[in-house]
Design an enzyme around this catalytic site. Structure first.
Site, PDB file in Angstrom:
ATOM      1  N   TYR A   1      -6.114  -3.633  -2.127  1.00 38.22           N
ATOM      2  CA  TYR A   1      -4.929  -4.464  -2.337  1.00 38.22           C
ATOM      3  C   TYR A   1      -4.151  -3.973  -3.562  1.00 38.22           C
ATOM      4  O   TYR A   1      -2.934  -3.772  -3.504  1.00 38.22           O
ATOM      5  CB  TYR A   1      -5.352  -5.924  -2.504  1.00 38.22           C
ATOM      6  CG  TYR A   1      -4.213  -6.856  -2.857  1.00 38.22           C
ATOM      7  CD1 TYR A   1      -3.369  -7.353  -1.875  1.00 38.22           C
ATOM      8  CD2 TYR A   1      -3.998  -7.248  -4.171  1.00 38.22           C
ATOM      9  CE1 TYR A   1      -2.324  -8.211  -2.198  1.00 38.22           C
ATOM     10  CE2 TYR A   1      -2.960  -8.106  -4.503  1.00 38.22           C
ATOM     11  CZ  TYR A   1      -2.123  -8.587  -3.516  1.00 38.22           C
ATOM     12  OH  TYR A   1      -1.100  -9.433  -3.841  1.00 38.22           O
TER      13      TYR A   1
ATOM     14  N   LYS B   1      -0.294  -2.416  -3.717  1.00 41.31           N
ATOM     15  CA  LYS B   1       0.752  -3.018  -4.543  1.00 41.31           C
ATOM     16  C   LYS B   1       1.288  -2.038  -5.578  1.00 41.31           C
ATOM     17  O   LYS B   1       2.471  -2.060  -5.909  1.00 41.31           O
ATOM     18  CB  LYS B   1       0.264  -4.312  -5.179  1.00 41.31           C
ATOM     19  CG  LYS B   1      -0.001  -5.425  -4.141  1.00 41.31           C
ATOM     20  CD  LYS B   1       1.241  -5.688  -3.297  1.00 41.31           C
ATOM     21  CE  LYS B   1       1.057  -6.815  -2.330  1.00 41.31           C
ATOM     22  NZ  LYS B   1       2.292  -7.180  -1.629  1.00 41.31           N
TER      23      LYS B   1
END
Length: 162
Positions: A150, A154
């Site tokens: 994740y 990002k």
């Protein structure tokens, strides 16, 4: 002419709140998400005169293009803001998260942003002052151990957006 915004991940959370805020301020809001029941509830709340909605999978370019076409048909080709908001998060130690969940994180969080930009680029280019806004996360900067993939997606989103 009424300004417009295209929102991925519009059915809940930040996407939903953004849709309500922009609709309240008089914008035409394109609502797109996989969660069709929640999307329809939001669409009914905003109203058909101020919104359009369609189930969309940001990992499928043809799905995002269909959404862009729907919005363009309702706005005369105007798109002031693309809000790339759709995202997924699977938390845990890297070796405990299954491969499919890791792949989905990359496909949604980064691939979905690329698909949104590709699908909406001509509309944005044709609209003076248009902008792309893409959600990132503090995890992109602080690298959370149990959010490794994740955090990486990002960080990639931040690099692409800058």
């Amino acid at each position: 002419m009424q300004k417009s915004i295209f929102i991925t991940g519009a059915a809940s959370g930040i996407g939903r709140d953004t849709a309500l805020l922009f609709a309240e301020r008089g914008w035409f809001v394109g609502l797109f998400d996989l969660d069709e029941p929640a999307l329809k509830v939001l669409y009914e709340k905003i109203g058909p005169e101020n919104a359009c909605c369609q189930a969309m999978d940001v990992t499928r370019p043809e799905s995002v293009l269909a959404g862009a076409d729907l919005l363009a048909g309702r706005t005369g080709g105007r798109l002031d803001v693309l809000f790339n908001n759709a995202g997924v998060l699977y938390m845990g130690r890297h070796h405990r998260i299954d491969r499919e969940s890791k792949r989905r994180t990359v496909d949604v969080n980064f691939g979905g942003v690329l698909n949104g930009i590709d699908a909406c680029f001509d509309l944005l280019k044709a609209t003076p002052g248009a902008r792309i806004v893409t959600m990132s996360s503090a995890s992109a900067l602080y690298r959370t151990p149990e959010l490794a993939v994740y955090s990486a997606t990002k960080a990639a989103v931040g690099a692409l957006t800058e």
